[in-house]
Design an enzyme around this catalytic site. Structure first.
Site, PDB file in Angstrom:
ATOM      1  N   GLY A 103      38.113  54.093  85.695  1.00 46.65           N
ATOM      2  CA  GLY A 103      37.553  53.716  87.161  1.00 46.65           C
ATOM      3  C   GLY A 103      37.494  55.184  87.832  1.00 46.65           C
ATOM      4  O   GLY A 103      37.663  56.162  87.317  1.00 46.65           O
ATOM      5  N   ARG A 106      38.475  59.353  91.684  1.00 44.49           N
ATOM      6  CA  ARG A 106      38.450  60.394  92.932  1.00 44.49           C
ATOM      7  C   ARG A 106      37.069  60.241  93.587  1.00 44.49           C
ATOM      8  O   ARG A 106      36.640  60.984  94.242  1.00 44.49           O
ATOM      9  CB  ARG A 106      38.726  61.806  92.546  1.00 44.49           C
ATOM     10  CG  ARG A 106      37.880  62.218  91.198  1.00 44.49           C
ATOM     11  CD  ARG A 106      37.979  63.570  91.051  1.00 44.49           C
ATOM     12  NE  ARG A 106      37.327  63.983  89.907  1.00 44.49           N
ATOM     13  CZ  ARG A 106      37.119  65.437  89.512  1.00 44.49           C
ATOM     14  NH1 ARG A 106      37.683  66.270  90.364  1.00 44.49           N
ATOM     15  NH2 ARG A 106      36.660  65.645  88.374  1.00 44.49           N
ATOM     16  N   LYS A 125      32.698  62.212  95.915  1.00 43.47           N
ATOM     17  CA  LYS A 125      33.515  62.750  94.731  1.00 43.47           C
ATOM     18  C   LYS A 125      34.654  63.872  95.480  1.00 43.47           C
ATOM     19  O   LYS A 125      34.288  64.894  95.792  1.00 43.47           O
ATOM     20  CB  LYS A 125      32.789  63.388  93.473  1.00 43.47           C
ATOM     21  CG  LYS A 125      33.271  63.707  92.434  1.00 43.47           C
ATOM     22  CD  LYS A 125      32.549  63.843  91.242  1.00 43.47           C
ATOM     23  CE  LYS A 125      33.188  64.471  89.921  1.00 43.47           C
ATOM     24  NZ  LYS A 125      32.279  64.735  88.892  1.00 43.47           N
ATOM     25  N   ASP A 137      45.074  63.594  91.376  1.00 44.23           N
ATOM     26  CA  ASP A 137      45.148  63.765  93.060  1.00 44.23           C
ATOM     27  C   ASP A 137      44.140  63.099  93.719  1.00 44.23           C
ATOM     28  O   ASP A 137      44.081  63.037  94.888  1.00 44.23           O
ATOM     29  CB  ASP A 137      45.518  65.003  93.382  1.00 44.23           C
ATOM     30  CG  ASP A 137      44.469  66.136  92.857  1.00 44.23           C
ATOM     31  OD1 ASP A 137      43.590  65.539  92.488  1.00 44.23           O
ATOM     32  OD2 ASP A 137      44.658  67.133  93.066  1.00 44.23           O
ATOM     33  N   ARG A 195      27.036  62.270  96.131  1.00 41.88           N
ATOM     34  CA  ARG A 195      25.729  61.988  95.116  1.00 41.88           C
ATOM     35  C   ARG A 195      25.427  60.672  95.161  1.00 41.88           C
ATOM     36  O   ARG A 195      26.040  59.942  95.669  1.00 41.88           O
ATOM     37  CB  ARG A 195      26.482  62.406  93.639  1.00 41.88           C
ATOM     38  CG  ARG A 195      27.684  61.532  93.363  1.00 41.88           C
ATOM     39  CD  ARG A 195      28.233  62.045  92.230  1.00 41.88           C
ATOM     40  NE  ARG A 195      29.340  61.199  91.502  1.00 41.88           N
ATOM     41  CZ  ARG A 195      29.747  61.169  90.210  1.00 41.88           C
ATOM     42  NH1 ARG A 195      29.409  62.357  89.406  1.00 41.88           N
ATOM     43  NH2 ARG A 195      30.779  60.182  90.034  1.00 41.88           N
ATOM     44  N   ASP A 271      32.302  56.476  79.337  1.00 38.78           N
ATOM     45  CA  ASP A 271      32.411  56.466  80.934  1.00 38.78           C
ATOM     46  C   ASP A 271      31.574  57.246  81.768  1.00 38.78           C
ATOM     47  O   ASP A 271      31.532  57.256  82.845  1.00 38.78           O
ATOM     48  CB  ASP A 271      33.873  56.718  81.314  1.00 38.78           C
ATOM     49  CG  ASP A 271      34.430  57.879  80.784  1.00 38.78           C
ATOM     50  OD1 ASP A 271      34.644  58.000  79.703  1.00 38.78           O
ATOM     51  OD2 ASP A 271      34.936  58.809  81.381  1.00 38.78           O
TER      52      ASP A 271
END
Ligand code: AMP
Ligand code: MG
Length: 510
Positions: A103, A106, A125, A137, A195, A271
């Protein structure tokens, strides 16, 4: 609502909720790492950043999308009307092994714009933790965000399907990273790249639900994708097969395009494979300098060599097979996997042959052209020759002499006789008149060489963006001569960069 530009009437971009209204949503709104079931996304707000500053802004894309420059917005600190931030749920095969739920750990999508029936998902991102952050994090560093910005725009201007970069914002935060994975973490400046893509759905967006035998969510996601991104004239099964065939062919074409310019994605996990067959998730990517099919920029892949330059077609097909494994069983269409894989293979072979003919200015795809292409590949692999310079210089060639090759060599050539012979066979196959125009538009003069990205980062980390800006400008016209940039950016890899971490060896730490 209507915008009139040079006589063409287009609709003003508008925010739309088609994705979040079209597929199941996580019902738990708590933002902490956890497993998310029966949902394609979770609503989540970006974390506030202390001191956002705009470093790079893509004016052309912003104008196209009607977006305005504002570090508060493009750091995620404030949302404009219509934005409804969310994080995608997906899984993936990493280095060939099923990794479970991954998933957007970040990445946070601010929303989706619609313009002339096209969708543009706008995603930050590095904007903080989400339910998918696992032990991460949720941050990104300037180094990796600048690499993503420059490379996605370089790819776009090379004509290669890719997500775009809208902005690069420094956050004013420091982020701890252990770049070399050697137990010496250090603080680095944080930055967020914004993005843009049709959507950020991946092969793994389907795999996650299939892995949990959650046919209901899987089917809803599939129906959404077919409806939004594929013409739907038939029954769902037929549309689904046609769509999958297209994804296979377009993915094959994408990889062939990567090979044309010497791009190595570096981490082709499922992914990181877009269902729109565009390049996404720029991490430890690299560019071939000496032509070498066995080269991987990714230090994690140094020994297994799964994601090397030359393995990319095979890995793309392996990944495609995982997408088929996830979707075909919904309709009991497993028997169609083999023909779909064959169609991928045929598409790749054709694209790849066409692409090499273009690079060599060969108009007719004949058996003789195959021999010339294969010999060229063999000699390049043996000779330690800079791929970009070789093809560009070949495109200018006006004599029957192979001497130009010295400009592209990293060491003296042992096979000059073989190269002279090859030149002769190339002259024969092109009847001494290769299509120079085709060559110049297939062989870029400027690519984002690993050490150029490294230099841009070194300067940016010292607060000097001029190098990155020059490079960005130059890479907007990669097929043009742009003599003003040649002495800096049309150069072989310098010696210092050969084994430099961060230049020719990249880690996944970002
Ligand atoms: P990538 O290698 O960037 O494709 O990331 C693989 C997975 O790790 C994705 O699910 C990312 O969202 C997640 N990830 C990578 N870096 C971080 C981070 N700093 N914090 C949270 N998740 C991360
Ligand atoms: Mg990724």
């Amino acid at each position: 609502m209507l915008m009139v530009a040079t006589g063409v009437v287009t609709m003003k971009p508008m925010w739309t909720s088609t994705f979040i209204n079209g597929v199941p949503q996580d019902t738990n709104e708590e933002n902490h790492p956890r497993q998310v079931h029966q949902a394609c996304f979770s609503k989540v707000k970006p974390t506030k950043m202390p001191d956002p500053k705009m470093l790079l802004w893509n004016e052309d894309l912003a104008t196209e999308l009607g977006l305005e420059i504002d570090p508060e917005v493009w750091s995620g600190n404030t949302q404009i009307e219509g934005m409804e931030p969310f994080a995608h749920c997906y899984g993936g095969h990493q280095f060939g092994t099923w990794a479970g739920q991954l998933g957007d750990g970040r990445a946070i999508s601010l929303g989706t714009l619609t313009k002339d029936d096209e969708l543009f998902e706008i995603q930050l991102k590095g904007s903080g933790v989400t339910p998918y952050s696992r032990r991460g994090d949720g941050r990104a560093v300037l180094r990796s965000s600048l690499r993503e910005f420059l490379c996605s725009e370089a790819m776009y201007h090379l004509g290669i399907p890719t997500s775009r970069a809208l902005s690069l914002v420094s956050t004013g935060e420091h982020v701890l990273r252990d770049i070399l994975y050697d137990g010496h973490p250090a603080e680095e400046p944080g930055a967020i790249v914004t993005r843009v893509a049709q959507s950020f759905l991946r092969f793994g967006s389907f795999e996650i639900h299939a892995s949990r035998s959650d046919n209901e969510t899987l089917t809803l996601l599939l129906e959404y994708v077919l409806q939004q991104f594929f013409t739907h004239d038939n029954e769902v099964e037929v549309d689904c097969l046609n769509w999958l065939r297209c994804v296979g062919k377009e993915t094959a074409r994408l990889v062939s395009e990567w090979m044309r310019v010497g791009f190595v994605h570096g981490v082709m996990n499922t992914d990181n494979m877009s269902i729109h067959s565009i390049t996404i998730d720029y991490g430890p990517y690299g560019w071939i300098e000496p032509y070498d099919l066995d080269w991987t920029p990714n230090t994690t892949d140094k020994f297994s060599k799964r994601y090397t330059f030359g393995n990319q077609p095979m890995i793309a097909m392996w990944n495609y097979a995982r997408l088929l494994d996830s979707i075909l069983p919904i309709f009991s269409l497993e028997q169609d996997k083999r023909p779909l894989l064959e169609s991928f293979q045929i598409a790749f072979q054709w694209e790849h042959h066409r692409m090499w003919c273009n690079k060599l200015g060969i108009k007719d795809m004949t058996d003789e052209s195959v021999v010339v292409i294969e010999e060229c590949q063999r000699l390049l692999q043996e000779s330690n020759i800079d791929m970009t310079i070789f093809f560009r210089e070949l495109s200018y060639l006006n004599s029957a002499s192979i001497d130009f090759i010295h400009k592209a060599c990293y060491q003296p050539i042992e096979h000059m006789g073989a190269w002279t012979q090859w030149l002769q066979s190339w002259n024969e196959v092109t009847q001494n008149s290769p299509d120079k125009e085709l060559m110049l538009s297939s062989n870029p003069k400027y690519v984002l060489r690993n050490w150029l990205a490294y230099e841009a980062i070194e300067h940016a980390e010292q607060g000097d963006l001029s190098y990155a800006l020059d490079l960005y400008e130059c890479l907007k016209n990669p097929y043009d001569e742009q003599e003003q940039y040649a002495s800096r950016f049309y150069q072989k890899r310098p010696e210092w960069a050969e084994h430099k971490p961060g230049s020719s060896m990249l880690s996944c730490s970002s």
